[in-house]
Design a protein around this motif. Structure first.
Motif, PDB file in Angstrom:
ATOM      1  N   ARG A   1       0.831  -1.207   0.000  1.00 31.08           N
ATOM      2  CA  ARG A   1       0.000   0.000   0.000  1.00 31.08           C
ATOM      3  C   ARG A   1       0.864   1.255   0.000  1.00 31.08           C
ATOM      4  NH1 ARG A   1      -3.189  -3.176   3.146  1.00 31.08           N
ATOM      5  NH2 ARG A   1      -2.208  -2.525   5.096  1.00 31.08           N
TER       6      ARG A   1
ATOM      7  N   GLY B   1      -2.647   5.040  -2.848  1.00 35.32           N
ATOM      8  CA  GLY B   1      -2.938   6.190  -2.005  1.00 35.32           C
ATOM      9  C   GLY B   1      -4.380   6.121  -1.545  1.00 35.32           C
ATOM     10  N   LEU B   2      -4.623   6.360  -0.261  1.00 37.89           N
ATOM     11  CA  LEU B   2      -5.961   6.250   0.319  1.00 37.89           C
ATOM     12  C   LEU B   2      -6.438   7.602   0.817  1.00 37.89           C
ATOM     13  CD1 LEU B   2      -5.342   2.982   2.362  1.00 37.89           C
ATOM     14  CD2 LEU B   2      -6.842   3.182   0.382  1.00 37.89           C
ATOM     15  N   VAL B   3      -7.664   7.957   0.439  1.00 31.43           N
ATOM     16  CA  VAL B   3      -8.305   9.189   0.912  1.00 31.43           C
ATOM     17  C   VAL B   3      -9.631   8.792   1.550  1.00 31.43           C
ATOM     18  CG1 VAL B   3      -9.260  11.431   0.269  1.00 31.43           C
ATOM     19  CG2 VAL B   3      -7.239  10.564  -0.907  1.00 31.43           C
TER      20      VAL B   3
ATOM     21  N   ARG C   1      -1.117  13.781   1.018  1.00 29.77           N
ATOM     22  CA  ARG C   1      -0.531  12.652   1.757  1.00 29.77           C
ATOM     23  C   ARG C   1      -0.677  11.354   0.950  1.00 29.77           C
ATOM     24  NH1 ARG C   1      -3.650  11.340   7.082  1.00 29.77           N
ATOM     25  NH2 ARG C   1      -5.172  10.844   5.461  1.00 29.77           N
ATOM     26  N   ALA C   2      -1.823  11.164   0.320  1.00 31.05           N
ATOM     27  CA  ALA C   2      -2.060   9.952  -0.462  1.00 31.05           C
ATOM     28  C   ALA C   2      -1.171   9.876  -1.699  1.00 31.05           C
ATOM     29  CB  ALA C   2      -3.530   9.879  -0.876  1.00 31.05           C
TER      30      ALA C   2
ATOM     31  N   LEU D   1      -5.086   5.768  -6.797  1.00 30.85           N
ATOM     32  CA  LEU D   1      -5.672   6.563  -5.723  1.00 30.85           C
ATOM     33  C   LEU D   1      -7.072   6.026  -5.445  1.00 30.85           C
ATOM     34  CD1 LEU D   1      -5.437   9.095  -3.854  1.00 30.85           C
ATOM     35  CD2 LEU D   1      -6.549  10.387  -5.681  1.00 30.85           C
TER      36      LEU D   1
END
Length: 222
Positions: free
Chosen positions: A82, A87-89, A155-156, A164
């Motif tokens: 990961r 990238g995680l939002v 940040r992601a 994303l």
């Protein structure tokens, strides 16, 4: 080059003795696509996102992301994957209030062991590109909802992910802030970023998505 960034084949996920949260789902997402996943609560949208991110594993089927069979990874390897590729939002930002905006953005780069100087330059550039460079030394509590979501997106993106994933990215925002995030996602899409959105916001899907996927009762309906 033309291989899909996401390739799910025959994926089923059960949590109890009831109907499966996902049932025999197959889905491919090509590089540069922005796909919006729509459906009512309980349709399997969040389960789908968790499987793609390697936060959960299917009971049946395969999940391939950026060429990696993520369902075969152990917990530590999944976390490393990961950091490098996804990238995680999230809906509620998940920023750390005791870190500055810049340090929040830099956190995934530090965890990945990236070179500090290069990461700091990249993070500073992302904040400037996203229109919040002036807030680099501020703390999240001083920002509006839309600004916080921009920090979350920076940040992601700090580790330059192939993908994303955004889970209800406008769900906690007022109308004006939601429009800001829609514009931001459009800019990322136009820049070639591959994006998967899980959302109830039809305006977000219509404005940003190159394709929509409708889900109901754990199945891809349309």
């Amino acid at each position: 080059m033309n291989d899909p960034v996401i390739d799910l084949r025959g994926v089923t996920r059960r949590y109890d003795d009831g109907p499966p949260a996902l049932h025999d789902v197959s889905l491919a997402v090509k590089p540069g696509e922005c796909v919006a996943v729509l459906g009512p609560s309980g349709s399997g949208k969040s389960t789908l996102l968790n499987l793609i991110a390697g936060l959960d594993r299917p009971d049946e089927g395969t999940v391939t992301v950026a060429g990696t069979r993520v369902e075969t990874l152990g917990e530590a390897a999944s976390a490393r994957f990961r950091r490098a590729y996804v990238g995680l939002v999230f809906q509620f930002f998940n920023l750390l209030d005791d870190l500055t905006v810049l340090d929040n953005v830099l956190l995934p780069a530090h965890l990945a062991g990236a070179a500090r100087r290069e990461s700091r330059e990249h993070a500073t550039g992302l904040l400037a590109t996203l229109g919040i460079g002036r807030h680099a030394d501020a703390y999240p509590g001083r920002l509006s909802g839309g600004e916080k979501q921009r920090v979350a997106v920076a940040r992601a993106l700090v580790n330059r992910p192939a993908l994303l994933l955004a889970d209800e990215p406008t769900g906690a925002l007022d109308t004006a802030s939601g429009e800001d995030v829609r514009d931001l996602l459009n800019d990322l899409r136009d820049g070639g970023q591959t994006i998967v959105l899980v959302t109830h916001d039809l305006r977000l899907a219509e404005a940003c998505a190159t394709r929509t996927v409708g889900m109901r009762d754990g199945r891809v309906e349309s």
